[in-house]
Motif scaffolding. Structure first.
Motif, PDB file in Angstrom:
ATOM      1  N   ARG A  72       0.889  -1.161   0.000  1.00  0.00           N
ATOM      2  CA  ARG A  72       0.000   0.000   0.000  1.00  0.00           C
ATOM      3  C   ARG A  72       0.929   1.213   0.000  1.00  0.00           C
ATOM      4  NH1 ARG A  72      -3.421  -3.408   3.894  1.00  0.00           N
ATOM      5  NH2 ARG A  72      -5.179  -3.998   2.602  1.00  0.00           N
ATOM      6  N   THR A 126      -9.723  -8.988  -4.091  1.00  0.00           N
ATOM      7  CA  THR A 126      -9.803  -8.805  -2.629  1.00  0.00           C
ATOM      8  C   THR A 126     -10.712  -9.889  -2.075  1.00  0.00           C
ATOM      9  OG1 THR A 126     -10.762  -7.457  -0.851  1.00  0.00           O
ATOM     10  CG2 THR A 126     -11.576  -7.002  -3.051  1.00  0.00           C
ATOM     11  N   ILE A 127     -10.381 -10.381  -0.881  1.00  0.00           N
ATOM     12  CA  ILE A 127     -11.252 -11.409  -0.296  1.00  0.00           C
ATOM     13  C   ILE A 127     -12.577 -10.817   0.182  1.00  0.00           C
ATOM     14  CG2 ILE A 127      -9.337 -12.905   0.423  1.00  0.00           C
ATOM     15  CD1 ILE A 127      -9.936 -11.908   3.349  1.00  0.00           C
ATOM     16  N   ASP A 128     -12.644  -9.466   0.321  1.00  0.00           N
ATOM     17  CA  ASP A 128     -13.807  -8.835   0.955  1.00  0.00           C
ATOM     18  C   ASP A 128     -15.075  -8.827   0.090  1.00  0.00           C
ATOM     19  OD1 ASP A 128     -11.992  -8.284   2.973  1.00  0.00           O
ATOM     20  OD2 ASP A 128     -11.630  -6.236   2.295  1.00  0.00           O
ATOM     21  N   MET A 170     -12.792 -11.711   8.505  1.00  0.00           N
ATOM     22  CA  MET A 170     -12.416 -10.468   7.825  1.00  0.00           C
ATOM     23  C   MET A 170     -13.550  -9.961   6.939  1.00  0.00           C
ATOM     24  SD  MET A 170      -8.454 -10.707   6.701  1.00  0.00           S
ATOM     25  CE  MET A 170      -7.149 -10.265   7.838  1.00  0.00           C
ATOM     26  N   GLY A 171     -13.290  -8.895   6.212  1.00  0.00           N
ATOM     27  CA  GLY A 171     -14.285  -8.333   5.305  1.00  0.00           C
ATOM     28  C   GLY A 171     -14.281  -6.820   5.309  1.00  0.00           C
ATOM     29  N   ARG A 172     -13.386  -6.260   6.123  1.00  0.00           N
ATOM     30  CA  ARG A 172     -13.303  -4.798   6.295  1.00  0.00           C
ATOM     31  C   ARG A 172     -14.677  -4.242   6.669  1.00  0.00           C
ATOM     32  NH1 ARG A 172      -8.897  -1.610   4.793  1.00  0.00           N
ATOM     33  NH2 ARG A 172      -8.018  -3.243   3.524  1.00  0.00           N
ATOM     34  N   GLU A 223     -15.593  -8.468  11.007  1.00  0.00           N
ATOM     35  CA  GLU A 223     -14.715  -7.537  11.742  1.00  0.00           C
ATOM     36  C   GLU A 223     -15.252  -6.107  11.739  1.00  0.00           C
ATOM     37  OE1 GLU A 223     -10.845  -7.051   9.941  1.00  0.00           O
ATOM     38  OE2 GLU A 223     -11.671  -6.967   7.923  1.00  0.00           O
ATOM     39  N   HIS A 254      -5.364 -13.468   9.270  1.00  0.00           N
ATOM     40  CA  HIS A 254      -4.805 -13.473   7.916  1.00  0.00           C
ATOM     41  C   HIS A 254      -4.770 -14.837   7.242  1.00  0.00           C
ATOM     42  CE1 HIS A 254      -3.711  -9.392   9.038  1.00  0.00           C
ATOM     43  NE2 HIS A 254      -3.554  -9.162   7.741  1.00  0.00           N
ATOM     44  N   ARG A 257      -6.574 -14.949   4.047  1.00  0.00           N
ATOM     45  CA  ARG A 257      -6.053 -14.368   2.803  1.00  0.00           C
ATOM     46  C   ARG A 257      -5.140 -15.333   2.039  1.00  0.00           C
ATOM     47  NH1 ARG A 257      -5.078  -8.483   4.135  1.00  0.00           N
ATOM     48  NH2 ARG A 257      -2.925  -8.748   3.492  1.00  0.00           N
TER      49      ARG A 257
HETATM   50  O1  F6P Z   1      -8.998  -6.047   2.300  1.00  0.00           O
HETATM   51  C1  F6P Z   1      -8.530  -7.293   2.692  1.00  0.00           C
HETATM   52  C2  F6P Z   1      -8.289  -7.337   4.180  1.00  0.00           C
HETATM   53  O2  F6P Z   1      -7.811  -8.624   4.514  1.00  0.00           O
HETATM   54  C3  F6P Z   1      -9.499  -6.973   5.051  1.00  0.00           C
HETATM   55  O3  F6P Z   1     -10.419  -8.036   5.160  1.00  0.00           O
HETATM   56  C4  F6P Z   1      -8.814  -6.589   6.342  1.00  0.00           C
HETATM   57  O4  F6P Z   1      -9.619  -5.682   7.064  1.00  0.00           O
HETATM   58  C5  F6P Z   1      -7.534  -5.939   5.879  1.00  0.00           C
HETATM   59  O5  F6P Z   1      -7.301  -6.395   4.551  1.00  0.00           O
HETATM   60  C6  F6P Z   1      -6.330  -6.238   6.728  1.00  0.00           C
HETATM   61  O6  F6P Z   1      -5.284  -5.494   6.241  1.00  0.00           O
HETATM   62  P1  F6P Z   1      -3.753  -5.730   6.652  1.00  0.00           P
HETATM   63  O7  F6P Z   1      -3.296  -6.996   5.984  1.00  0.00           O
HETATM   64  O8  F6P Z   1      -3.057  -4.535   6.130  1.00  0.00           O
HETATM   65  O9  F6P Z   1      -3.735  -5.874   8.132  1.00  0.00           O
END
Ligand code: F6P
Length: 324
Positions: A72, A126-128, A170-172, A223, A254, A257
């Motif tokens: 990022r 993205t997994i979300d 997860m899922g933001r 989450e 994680h 992911r």
């Molecule tokens: O967008 C994918 C994701 O795994 C979300 O589900 C989660 O909130 C976020 O990324 C976590 O991000 P990081 O890997 O930067 O902690």
């Protein structure tokens, strides 16, 4: 267009490698060059490029993560960073970009396009599953299978000890993973940001479930849920209010992911990669390739970012009915 760059950015997701493979091989099929850009936009700024041919992507369709790495980049948010990136692309002879990622990735691509008129095409990874314009983002299906597998395992121990488990997924800000994996995993309650159940109703539901003869329970929590307590505070709350329950918490984190992409994600990635490259070659830019009614389609990137990927209301109802 004679040369296309491809990058992955933001949180990685299973299927990204299959998409890279598809992009690289579609370029080769149409006799144009393809350059892999490492670490997303940060690699663009630093000129971290590698020419890729069909043989550079052997044996990756089955691999999780991304061989191009992901990042990022805060530098890409500044005009100076984007200028460096642009200069590097021109130096390398890259004439268009395929960006694989989520809404942050697409926002970066759009800004870049508005400043330099550089052709860009997005592939949702993205997994979300929180992107408008596609029923599935890359990695979502694999993540669902991973979560369901975890819930099944947690159920074994929950039922052996007559326990209640809060499982955080997860899922933001989206509840797609929680809702679908919750139904598939037989959760008693599913807490998602799109639908605030409220603490009272949660307690009521847990009480009812105990009274109906259930000896163990699984509650899946997204989450981003808005109930106002995190998963550990929820445990304390239930401990205090329903002492008849023996509560445990499991935050899946994680692991959701990672892993080898499902058949669905591999096929989707392959289809989207072909469409992304061929659309750029047709002169289309600023769009995202996605899936609707099992057909590959195009959505303007601006809409993909701004639009909301709505939760399936029918699934909410199904979940309510089958948890009784
Ligand atoms: O967008 C994918 C994701 O795994 C979300 O589900 C989660 O909130 C976020 O990324 C976590 O991000 P990081 O890997 O930067 O902690």
């Amino acid at each position: 267009i004679k040369k296309i760059g491809v990058l992955t950015s933001g949180g990685d997701s299973p299927g990204m490698n299959a998409a890279i493979r598809s992009v690289v091989r579609t370029c080769a099929f149409h006799n144009i060059e393809c350059v892999g850009i490492y670490r997303g936009y940060q690699g663009m700024i630093e000129g971290d490029f590698k020419e890729m041919g069909p043989r550079s992507v052997n044996n990756i369709i089955n691999k999780g993560g991304t061989i191009l790495k992901s990042a990022r980049s805060s530098e890409f948010r500044s005009p100076e960073g984007r200028k460096k990136a642009y200069d590097n692309l021109i130096k390398q002879g890259i004439e268009a970009l395929v960006v694989i990622g989520g809404d942050g990735t697409f926002t970066g691509a759009l800004t870049f396009n508005s400043e330099y008129g550089f052709p860009v095409m997005g592939i949702p990874g993205t997994i979300d599953n929180d992107i408008y314009g596609t029923t599935h983002t890359l990695g979502y299906d694999t993540a669902l299978n991973t979560v369901v597998d975890c819930i099944d395992k947690i159920r074994d121990t929950a039922s052996s000890h007559n326990r209640l488990f809060f499982v955080e997924v997860m899922g933001r800000d989206a509840g797609h993973i929680a809702l679908n994996a919750g139904i598939a995993g037989g959760a008693e309650e599913i807490l998602i940001p799109e639908e605030d159940l409220g603490l009272d109703r949660l307690l009521e539901s847990l009480q009812k479930s105990k009274a109906s003869g259930k000896s163990s329970s699984i509650v899946v929590i997204a989450e981003g849920d808005k109930i106002g307590k995190n998963v550990f505070e929820l445990k304390d709350y239930v401990d205090a209010n329903l002492p008849e329950y023996d509560v445990r918490v499991s935050v899946l984190g994680h692991m959701q992911r990672g892993g080898s992409p499902s058949c669905f994600d591999r096929v989707l990635a392959s289809r989207l990669g072909v469409k992304a490259v061929e659309s750029l070659l047709d002169g289309v830019s600023n769009f995202m390739v996605g899936l609707k009614n099992d057909t590959v389609n195009l959505t303007p990137l601006s809409l993909a970012i701004k639009g909301k990927s709505e939760i399936d209301r029918e699934l909410l109802r199904v979940s309510d009915i089958i948890t009784t």
